[in-house]
Write an enzyme that holds these catalytic residues in place. Structure first.
Site, short mmCIF file in Angstrom:
data_model
loop_
_atom_site.label_atom_id
_atom_site.label_comp_id
_atom_site.label_asym_id
_atom_site.label_seq_id
_atom_site.Cartn_x
_atom_site.Cartn_y
_atom_site.Cartn_z
N LYS A 110 -6.18 39.97 4.11
CA LYS A 110 -7.51 40.11 4.05
C LYS A 110 -7.77 41.76 3.87
CE LYS A 110 -8.24 42.91 8.15
NZ LYS A 110 -8.71 43.44 9.36
N ARG A 166 6.19 50.07 -6.25
CA ARG A 166 6.26 50.92 -7.50
C ARG A 166 7.43 51.90 -7.35
NH1 ARG A 166 0.14 52.06 -8.25
NH2 ARG A 166 0.94 52.69 -6.04
N ASP A 221 -14.24 44.63 7.91
CA ASP A 221 -12.89 45.00 8.49
C ASP A 221 -12.62 43.67 9.64
OD1 ASP A 221 -10.27 45.82 9.03
OD2 ASP A 221 -10.99 46.90 10.52
N HIS A 251 -12.50 38.09 11.22
CA HIS A 251 -11.91 37.90 12.94
C HIS A 251 -12.75 37.45 13.78
CE1 HIS A 251 -8.13 39.80 11.13
NE2 HIS A 251 -8.41 41.04 11.39
N GLU A 260 -12.65 49.08 20.59
CA GLU A 260 -11.35 49.70 20.66
C GLU A 260 -11.46 50.92 21.15
OE1 GLU A 260 -8.94 48.18 17.46
OE2 GLU A 260 -10.15 48.83 16.03
N HIS A 283 -4.75 36.79 10.90
CA HIS A 283 -3.78 36.52 11.86
C HIS A 283 -4.28 36.58 13.09
CE1 HIS A 283 -4.76 41.12 12.55
NE2 HIS A 283 -4.43 41.03 13.75
N LYS A 286 -14.95 51.30 16.73
CA LYS A 286 -13.67 51.92 17.01
C LYS A 286 -14.10 53.18 17.93
CE LYS A 286 -10.85 51.28 13.04
NZ LYS A 286 -9.83 50.61 13.66
P1 NDP Z 1 -0.43 50.32 2.30
O1 NDP Z 1 -1.14 51.46 1.50
O2 NDP Z 1 0.33 50.84 3.58
O3 NDP Z 1 0.61 49.78 1.57
C1 NDP Z 1 0.36 49.15 0.07
C2 NDP Z 1 1.63 48.79 -0.37
O4 NDP Z 1 1.44 48.10 -1.79
C3 NDP Z 1 2.94 49.69 -0.64
O5 NDP Z 1 4.14 49.15 -0.51
C4 NDP Z 1 2.58 50.22 -2.12
O6 NDP Z 1 3.62 50.82 -2.69
C5 NDP Z 1 2.20 48.77 -2.70
N1 NDP Z 1 1.78 49.02 -3.87
C6 NDP Z 1 0.56 49.51 -4.26
N2 NDP Z 1 0.30 49.17 -5.57
C7 NDP Z 1 1.29 48.50 -6.04
C8 NDP Z 1 1.27 47.84 -7.26
N3 NDP Z 1 0.67 48.20 -8.44
N4 NDP Z 1 2.37 47.09 -7.53
C9 NDP Z 1 3.33 46.77 -6.35
N5 NDP Z 1 3.20 47.26 -5.27
C10 NDP Z 1 2.03 48.23 -5.18
O7 NDP Z 1 -1.33 48.94 2.89
P2 NDP Z 1 -1.29 48.38 4.11
O8 NDP Z 1 0.02 47.61 4.22
O9 NDP Z 1 -1.81 48.89 5.23
O10 NDP Z 1 -2.11 46.96 3.82
C11 NDP Z 1 -1.59 46.00 2.75
C12 NDP Z 1 -2.59 44.65 3.01
O11 NDP Z 1 -2.63 44.14 4.32
C13 NDP Z 1 -4.02 45.25 2.58
O12 NDP Z 1 -4.73 44.22 1.97
C14 NDP Z 1 -4.77 45.34 4.10
O13 NDP Z 1 -6.12 45.02 3.80
C15 NDP Z 1 -3.89 44.24 4.69
N6 NDP Z 1 -3.90 44.50 6.32
C16 NDP Z 1 -2.99 45.46 6.65
C17 NDP Z 1 -3.12 45.71 8.13
C18 NDP Z 1 -2.46 46.92 8.71
O14 NDP Z 1 -2.35 47.05 9.80
N7 NDP Z 1 -1.85 47.73 7.91
C19 NDP Z 1 -3.66 44.73 9.15
C20 NDP Z 1 -4.24 43.54 8.38
C21 NDP Z 1 -4.40 43.58 7.09
P3 NDP Z 1 3.66 51.78 -4.02
O15 NDP Z 1 2.38 52.74 -3.95
O16 NDP Z 1 4.89 52.39 -4.10
O17 NDP Z 1 3.78 50.83 -5.08
#
Ligand code: NDP
Length: 453
Positions: free
Chosen positions: A134, A43, A221, A226, A202, A164, A326
């Site tokens: 997830k 966004r 989590d 997993h 961990e 994963h 953790k």
């Molecule tokens: P982040 O908070 O880092 O990223 C979320 C992303 O979603 C950002 O790019 C944000 O950008 C975008 N976003 C939020 N709201 C909206 C919206 N309404 N429309 C479009 N885009 C949106 O989260 P993560 O990347 O850490 O996690 C993402 C998913 O992956 C989750 O389900 C998490 O559980 C899963 N996951 C994450 C891991 C990790 O190591 N990070 C590992 C395993 C799973 P913006 O706010 O600008 O819109």
């Protein structure tokens, strides 16, 4: 093979840390078509240069082992778009293009229902696929709701609920070692195995992920997905093939055979705790509740342990311990199979041998077997340990997982009924913990975890 990937949440931690590096590894392995397109959406509204600089930095940080040419190729083929997943017009424009598309929802899980509703109205081209990160739902009911929403407009074969861990080479080696060795498989039952520990301890702490982790905790989590998946691979009956149907049918059999935990069992068979201030090596670690973004009123656990029994012919009588924590003193990530003691010792040791333990190291990857070596003239026990290094993986877990999405092989993703069966196992624990049937313990960061009761 699908040639377009649209990542909603394409600028988040997951996208930068795992998805872009996974794609770079696929490029390096020659597995992406030359005209492969990646669209990253969020966004914020970034300019193209700003996005490109972000992507480059992420790849430098998280794909340092991948040659620069492949990192550059991914930066060049990735485009940025501003799109709110709740806005059907913006989403439709983002996914518009020739041919089927793989839509990856790398979004906060609370947005999954909205995202699925929006995608439904956006008319995905035939043959498209949807990937969900997830956690898939926050309990059994919400997972069932998500499954219903998905089933309403896409075939199950097109839905990839990713875990994963299943794409980790070391996890696949676990099943391979089990099924390719008569010496193991013939002992693989409760007559010979007393206990299986599935451990992901961990030293990592919250690492600035309160926004996600504090609403979830260790049980949801790690254990719900997993560790239960690892349990399935350890305990499943040999599948006829590794095709998606055979593999997932056998995993669901395991989940369905797990004895449901009741309010009476849960205080004896589960533990939860969170870390307080301490030191991990030289590093001072603040209490979990003092980490930025943590709300202490949520009483989120950073350590969870669950003991399960499997009520089937093979496993009745074996104890399965699933544990994760953790900020612990040492990293221990393994599946440890503890065999029963020998029935009789003819050397006068009166049964004092240490039972054999077979360890599948998950990180670092290794395979260790502890054997007792004892002879008629030897009166001490000599443990024999063999550690076999395992080949480094050809693709990182997210590379393999993305490849499966693009070629349409859902064998390593979680089927709808499997996701629900996994929630059935942990939902009674979530409920009992929310009613404080199990006290929330504490342990100092850097320790082995909470003291056993
Ligand atoms: P982040 O908070 O880092 O990223 C979320 C992303 O979603 C950002 O790019 C944000 O950008 C975008 N976003 C939020 N709201 C909206 C919206 N309404 N429309 C479009 N885009 C949106 O989260 P993560 O990347 O850490 O996690 C993402 C998913 O992956 C989750 O389900 C998490 O559980 C899963 N996951 C994450 C891991 C990790 O190591 N990070 C590992 C395993 C799973 P913006 O706010 O600008 O819109």
């Amino acid at each position: 093979m699908i040639r377009r990937l649209v990542v909603f949440g394409g600028t988040g931690d997951l996208a930068g840390r795992y998805l872009l590096p996974g794609l770079a590894a696929l490029h390096e392995a020659g597995r992406l078509d030359a005209d492969f397109e990646i669209v990253c959406a969020d966004r914020k509204g970034r300019g193209p240069d700003q996005f490109r600089a972000w992507a480059q930095t992420q790849l430098e940080q998280h794909a340092a082992d991948t040659p620069a040419g492949s990192r550059q190729a991914i930066t060049d083929s990735a485009r940025y778009r501003r799109a709110d997943i709740g806005d059907p017009a913006q989403v439709a424009e983002t996914i518009a293009g020739a041919g089927p598309v793989a839509v990856y929802l790398a979004l906060p899980p609370s947005l999954f229902p909205t995202a699925i509703r929006t995608l439904r109205t956006a008319h995905l081209p035939p043959g498209s696929r949807i990937v969900l990160e997830k956690p898939f739902g926050e309990d059994l009911t919400s997972a069932q709701d998500l499954n219903r929403l998905l089933a309403d407009f896409v075939p199950e074969q097109a839905v990839f609920r990713v875990d994963h861990f299943l794409a980790m080479t070391t996890v696949q080696n676990l099943l391979g070692s089990r099924l390719a060795n008569r010496v193991l498989e013939s002992l693989w039952n409760s007559a010979h195995i007393a206990e299986v520990e599935i451990i992901w301890d961990e030293t990592l702490t919250l690492e600035d992920r309160a926004g996600y982790y504090d609403g979830v905790g260790a049980l949801e989590d790690m254990v719900q997905n997993h560790l239960l998946q690892l349990l399935c691979l350890v305990a499943m009956e040999p599948p006829i093939t590794l095709s998606e149907r055979d593999l997932r049918d056998r995993k669901v059999d395991v989940l369905r055979s797990i004895r449901p935990l009741t309010d009476d069992d849960i205080p004896h068979r589960t533990r939860r705790a969170r870390y307080r201030a301490g030191a991990i090596g030289e590093r001072h670690v603040p209490s979990y509740i003092d980490e930025p973004g943590v709300d202490p009123r949520r009483r989120t656990e950073t350590f969870a342990e669950v003991e399960l029994a499997i009520d089937n012919w093979r496993w009745a009588g074996t104890n399965f311990v699933l544990r994760t924590g953790k900020a612990l003193g040492t990293d221990r990530k393994e599946v440890a199979v503890h065999f029963r003691p020998v029935p009789h010792m003819p050397f006068g040791h009166h049964g004092t041998t240490a039972p054999n333990v077979l360890r599948f190291g998950l990180d670092p990857e290794n395979l260790t077997l502890g054997l007792n070596v004892i002879g008629a003239t030897v009166d001490t026990l000599v443990p024999l340990t063999m550690t076999a290094p395992i080949q480094p993986p050809d693709l990182p877990a997210y590379g393999r997982l993305l490849l499966d999405v693009l070629v349409g092989n859902p064998a390593l993703s979680i089927r709808a009924d499997e996701a629900e069966a996994a929630w059935r196992v942990v939902t009674p624990v979530i409920s009992a913990w929310s009613r404080d049937l199990v006290p929330l313990g504490e342990y100092p960061a850097g320790s082995p975890g909470p003291a056993e009761p």
